[in-house]
Design a protein around this motif. Structure first.
Motif, PDB file in Angstrom:
ATOM      1  N   ALA A 167      18.514  76.674  28.263  1.00  0.00           N
ATOM      2  CA  ALA A 167      17.822  77.687  27.465  1.00  0.00           C
ATOM      3  C   ALA A 167      16.309  77.588  27.638  1.00  0.00           C
ATOM      4  O   ALA A 167      15.603  78.607  27.637  1.00  0.00           O
ATOM      5  CB  ALA A 167      18.197  77.520  25.990  1.00  0.00           C
ATOM      6  N   MET A 168      15.806  76.372  27.814  1.00  0.00           N
ATOM      7  CA  MET A 168      14.361  76.172  27.915  1.00  0.00           C
ATOM      8  C   MET A 168      13.802  76.688  29.246  1.00  0.00           C
ATOM      9  O   MET A 168      12.723  77.274  29.299  1.00  0.00           O
ATOM     10  CB  MET A 168      14.023  74.685  27.758  1.00  0.00           C
ATOM     11  CG  MET A 168      12.526  74.381  27.784  1.00  0.00           C
ATOM     12  SD  MET A 168      12.171  72.632  27.518  1.00  0.00           S
ATOM     13  CE  MET A 168      12.672  71.934  29.089  1.00  0.00           C
ATOM     14  N   VAL A 169      14.535  76.486  30.348  1.00  0.00           N
ATOM     15  CA  VAL A 169      13.999  76.834  31.671  1.00  0.00           C
ATOM     16  C   VAL A 169      14.703  78.027  32.308  1.00  0.00           C
ATOM     17  O   VAL A 169      14.334  78.446  33.404  1.00  0.00           O
ATOM     18  CB  VAL A 169      14.094  75.624  32.635  1.00  0.00           C
ATOM     19  CG1 VAL A 169      13.373  74.418  32.069  1.00  0.00           C
ATOM     20  CG2 VAL A 169      15.559  75.262  32.939  1.00  0.00           C
ATOM     21  N   GLY A 170      15.700  78.583  31.626  1.00  0.00           N
ATOM     22  CA  GLY A 170      16.561  79.592  32.240  1.00  0.00           C
ATOM     23  C   GLY A 170      15.866  80.825  32.763  1.00  0.00           C
ATOM     24  O   GLY A 170      16.326  81.444  33.732  1.00  0.00           O
ATOM     25  N   GLN A 171      14.748  81.215  32.162  1.00  0.00           N
ATOM     26  CA  GLN A 171      14.053  82.421  32.590  1.00  0.00           C
ATOM     27  C   GLN A 171      12.930  82.137  33.586  1.00  0.00           C
ATOM     28  O   GLN A 171      12.209  83.064  33.969  1.00  0.00           O
ATOM     29  CB  GLN A 171      13.487  83.149  31.358  1.00  0.00           C
ATOM     30  CG  GLN A 171      14.554  83.660  30.411  1.00  0.00           C
ATOM     31  CD  GLN A 171      13.981  84.396  29.226  1.00  0.00           C
ATOM     32  OE1 GLN A 171      12.802  84.276  28.911  1.00  0.00           O
ATOM     33  NE2 GLN A 171      14.811  85.191  28.561  1.00  0.00           N
ATOM     34  N   LYS A 172      12.799  80.879  33.996  1.00  0.00           N
ATOM     35  CA  LYS A 172      11.695  80.500  34.878  1.00  0.00           C
ATOM     36  C   LYS A 172      12.156  80.203  36.301  1.00  0.00           C
ATOM     37  O   LYS A 172      11.370  79.726  37.122  1.00  0.00           O
ATOM     38  CB  LYS A 172      10.986  79.264  34.308  1.00  0.00           C
ATOM     39  CG  LYS A 172      10.464  79.450  32.888  1.00  0.00           C
ATOM     40  CD  LYS A 172       9.884  78.161  32.326  1.00  0.00           C
ATOM     41  CE  LYS A 172       9.417  78.341  30.890  1.00  0.00           C
ATOM     42  NZ  LYS A 172       8.899  77.076  30.307  1.00  0.00           N
ATOM     43  N   ILE A 173      13.421  80.452  36.594  1.00  0.00           N
ATOM     44  CA  ILE A 173      13.966  80.067  37.905  1.00  0.00           C
ATOM     45  C   ILE A 173      13.932  81.246  38.872  1.00  0.00           C
ATOM     46  O   ILE A 173      13.305  81.177  39.934  1.00  0.00           O
ATOM     47  CB  ILE A 173      15.395  79.514  37.747  1.00  0.00           C
ATOM     48  CG1 ILE A 173      15.369  78.262  36.854  1.00  0.00           C
ATOM     49  CG2 ILE A 173      15.990  79.164  39.113  1.00  0.00           C
ATOM     50  CD1 ILE A 173      16.742  77.714  36.503  1.00  0.00           C
ATOM     51  N   TYR A 174      14.603  82.337  38.527  1.00  0.00           N
ATOM     52  CA  TYR A 174      14.583  83.539  39.354  1.00  0.00           C
ATOM     53  C   TYR A 174      13.955  84.674  38.546  1.00  0.00           C
ATOM     54  O   TYR A 174      14.346  84.916  37.398  1.00  0.00           O
ATOM     55  CB  TYR A 174      15.990  83.926  39.799  1.00  0.00           C
ATOM     56  CG  TYR A 174      16.556  83.057  40.892  1.00  0.00           C
ATOM     57  CD1 TYR A 174      16.113  83.192  42.206  1.00  0.00           C
ATOM     58  CD2 TYR A 174      17.525  82.098  40.616  1.00  0.00           C
ATOM     59  CE1 TYR A 174      16.623  82.398  43.213  1.00  0.00           C
ATOM     60  CE2 TYR A 174      18.043  81.292  41.617  1.00  0.00           C
ATOM     61  CZ  TYR A 174      17.574  81.444  42.922  1.00  0.00           C
ATOM     62  OH  TYR A 174      18.073  80.648  43.917  1.00  0.00           O
ATOM     63  N   GLN A 175      13.009  85.350  39.158  1.00  0.00           N
ATOM     64  CA  GLN A 175      12.297  86.421  38.468  1.00  0.00           C
ATOM     65  C   GLN A 175      13.255  87.526  38.019  1.00  0.00           C
ATOM     66  O   GLN A 175      14.066  88.026  38.791  1.00  0.00           O
ATOM     67  CB  GLN A 175      11.215  87.008  39.375  1.00  0.00           C
ATOM     68  CG  GLN A 175      10.328  88.030  38.698  1.00  0.00           C
ATOM     69  CD  GLN A 175       9.194  88.486  39.604  1.00  0.00           C
ATOM     70  OE1 GLN A 175       9.119  88.092  40.768  1.00  0.00           O
ATOM     71  NE2 GLN A 175       8.308  89.322  39.077  1.00  0.00           N
ATOM     72  N   GLY A 176      13.123  87.912  36.735  1.00  0.00           N
ATOM     73  CA  GLY A 176      13.945  88.988  36.208  1.00  0.00           C
ATOM     74  C   GLY A 176      15.361  88.590  35.886  1.00  0.00           C
ATOM     75  O   GLY A 176      16.187  89.452  35.564  1.00  0.00           O
ATOM     76  N   MET A 177      15.659  87.313  35.968  1.00  0.00           N
ATOM     77  CA  MET A 177      17.020  86.857  35.677  1.00  0.00           C
ATOM     78  C   MET A 177      16.992  85.661  34.730  1.00  0.00           C
ATOM     79  O   MET A 177      16.022  84.911  34.684  1.00  0.00           O
ATOM     80  CB  MET A 177      17.755  86.470  36.965  1.00  0.00           C
ATOM     81  CG  MET A 177      18.109  87.648  37.841  1.00  0.00           C
ATOM     82  SD  MET A 177      19.355  87.239  39.055  1.00  0.00           S
ATOM     83  CE  MET A 177      19.688  88.878  39.720  1.00  0.00           C
ATOM     84  N   ASN A 178      18.078  85.510  34.000  1.00  0.00           N
ATOM     85  CA  ASN A 178      18.212  84.406  33.063  1.00  0.00           C
ATOM     86  C   ASN A 178      19.401  83.544  33.463  1.00  0.00           C
ATOM     87  O   ASN A 178      20.483  84.065  33.784  1.00  0.00           O
ATOM     88  CB  ASN A 178      18.408  84.936  31.639  1.00  0.00           C
ATOM     89  CG  ASN A 178      18.408  83.815  30.608  1.00  0.00           C
ATOM     90  OD1 ASN A 178      17.689  82.841  30.754  1.00  0.00           O
ATOM     91  ND2 ASN A 178      19.228  83.954  29.578  1.00  0.00           N
ATOM     92  N   CYS A 179      19.200  82.244  33.443  1.00  0.00           N
ATOM     93  CA  CYS A 179      20.278  81.314  33.791  1.00  0.00           C
ATOM     94  C   CYS A 179      21.232  81.188  32.606  1.00  0.00           C
ATOM     95  O   CYS A 179      20.832  80.832  31.498  1.00  0.00           O
ATOM     96  CB  CYS A 179      19.706  79.944  34.154  1.00  0.00           C
ATOM     97  SG  CYS A 179      20.951  78.751  34.679  1.00  0.00           S
ATOM     98  N   MET A 180      22.492  81.475  32.833  1.00  0.00           N
ATOM     99  CA  MET A 180      23.506  81.408  31.786  1.00  0.00           C
ATOM    100  C   MET A 180      24.217  80.054  31.762  1.00  0.00           C
ATOM    101  O   MET A 180      24.657  79.594  30.717  1.00  0.00           O
ATOM    102  CB  MET A 180      24.544  82.518  31.991  1.00  0.00           C
ATOM    103  CG  MET A 180      23.941  83.912  32.150  1.00  0.00           C
ATOM    104  SD  MET A 180      22.910  84.370  30.741  1.00  0.00           S
ATOM    105  CE  MET A 180      24.132  84.442  29.436  1.00  0.00           C
ATOM    106  N   GLN A 181      24.335  79.442  32.926  1.00  0.00           N
ATOM    107  CA  GLN A 181      25.031  78.153  33.046  1.00  0.00           C
ATOM    108  C   GLN A 181      24.535  77.459  34.297  1.00  0.00           C
ATOM    109  O   GLN A 181      24.278  78.110  35.315  1.00  0.00           O
ATOM    110  CB  GLN A 181      26.543  78.369  33.123  1.00  0.00           C
ATOM    111  CG  GLN A 181      27.369  77.090  33.188  1.00  0.00           C
ATOM    112  CD  GLN A 181      28.858  77.381  33.334  1.00  0.00           C
ATOM    113  OE1 GLN A 181      29.268  78.523  33.523  1.00  0.00           O
ATOM    114  NE2 GLN A 181      29.680  76.346  33.245  1.00  0.00           N
ATOM    115  N   ALA A 182      24.374  76.137  34.229  1.00  0.00           N
ATOM    116  CA  ALA A 182      23.895  75.397  35.397  1.00  0.00           C
ATOM    117  C   ALA A 182      24.560  74.025  35.442  1.00  0.00           C
ATOM    118  O   ALA A 182      24.989  73.496  34.413  1.00  0.00           O
ATOM    119  CB  ALA A 182      22.377  75.255  35.356  1.00  0.00           C
TER     120      ALA A 182
END
Length: 297
Positions: free
Chosen positions: A128-143
């Motif tokens: 949740a903390m870094v999910g929006q900082k990995i790929y532009q315009g996308m949010n990480c749902m699971q890693a």
């Protein structure tokens, strides 16, 4: 058959499970009166309680993947996660997997696998903390961290090798050491401790032999750190993430594994990936290749 020979045969026979082999070693530790050997055996059998106590063969260098969602139903599944997208203070932690589990658990994981990979989920709070900082315009749902099964097999094999080397050296000191009465010290304690440090803990190899060598090692690490940082910047300057993201992940693996045997494997993988895109990346990466090759052991 003597206990030493039983342990040797079990270490050589891959069909003998490690837990059974280690229990034989626990008997040997009692007869040798070696607390260090007993403690190591107990940790391998029951699992390690503290990360600081983990042997280097239980610290695996890994990559990470994740599922991402974007606007209008867009998304990516099983996408590589570049470590340089994470805050710097977390990169080292997220580039490794600490195998704290008992050997029986690791062997069970290997036996149930199809020879591919295992997964270690990321903490949901961290996602949740870094999910929006990995790929532009996308949010990480699971890693999750991707752990090669071959790395687990290598770690288990390393335990067998260390036991075998230790027992062979003990036998060279006293062939009947395994049949001695409990705590009778058939081999002098200081000699057992030396053999343990050499063949089990590996601590002898980690001791600097002189201040000049230590200073040189530190200097080399500083130079290498700058090399990897500049190489990552050069790759990131190429606006083709489908090509550069896997390579950047590989550079992070090389950076975290320098000085270990796995560095060569990561370097070869990097060169293999690079060879597929030399037209695009050759001019950018070429200035760094001689210095990179010089680090290969």
């Amino acid at each position: 058959m003597s206990l030493l020979r039983e342990i040797q045969d079990a270490a050589i026979d891959s069909k003998t499970d490690l837990a059974s082999l280690l229990r034989k070693c626990k008997v040997l530790a009692a007869r040798l009166g070696s607390e260090e050997f007993k403690s190591w055996v107990d940790s391998e059998l029951s699992g390690y309680k503290n990360v600081e106590d983990l042997p280097e063969y239980r610290v695996l260098h890994v990559t990470s993947k994740g599922h991402f969602s974007g606007a209008f139903g867009s998304g990516m599944n099983n996408a590589d996660i570049p470590m340089f997208c994470l805050p710097e203070k977390f990169r080292e932690t997220m580039s490794r997997s600490n195998m704290m589990e008992p050997v029986a658990s690791i062997e069970a994981l290997v036996s149930k696998s199809d020879g591919g990979t295992a997964q270690e989920p990321w903490n949901p709070d961290f996602v949740a903390m870094v999910g929006q900082k990995i790929y532009q315009g996308m949010n990480c749902m699971q890693a999750w961290k991707v752990i090669p099964i071959t790395a687990l097999i290598a770690a288990l094999d390393e335990i067998r090798n260390r036991i075998l080397n230790f027992v062979l050296e003990i036998e060279a000191q006293d062939p009947d050491a395994g049949e001695a009465a409990l705590n009778s010290s058939p081999v002098p304690p200081e000699k057992v401790n030396q053999i343990f440090n050499t063949y089990i803990s590996g601590s002898v190899q980690n001791v600097a032999t002189g201040s000049h060598s230590f200073e040189q090692h530190a200097t080399n690490n500083d130079i290498n750190a700058e090399l990897f940082s500049q190489l990552l910047e050069a790759l990131q300057s190429v606006n083709q993430p489908e090509i550069t993201v896997p390579l950047c992940n590989n550079v992070e693996e090389m950076r975290s594994s320098q000085g270990t045997q796995s560095f060569k494997e990561h370097y070869q993988h990097f060169m293999s990936l690079l060879s597929n895109h030399m037209t695009v990346l050759g001019p950018v990466v070429a200035p760094f290749l001689p210095a990179l090759a010089a680090i290969v052991p």
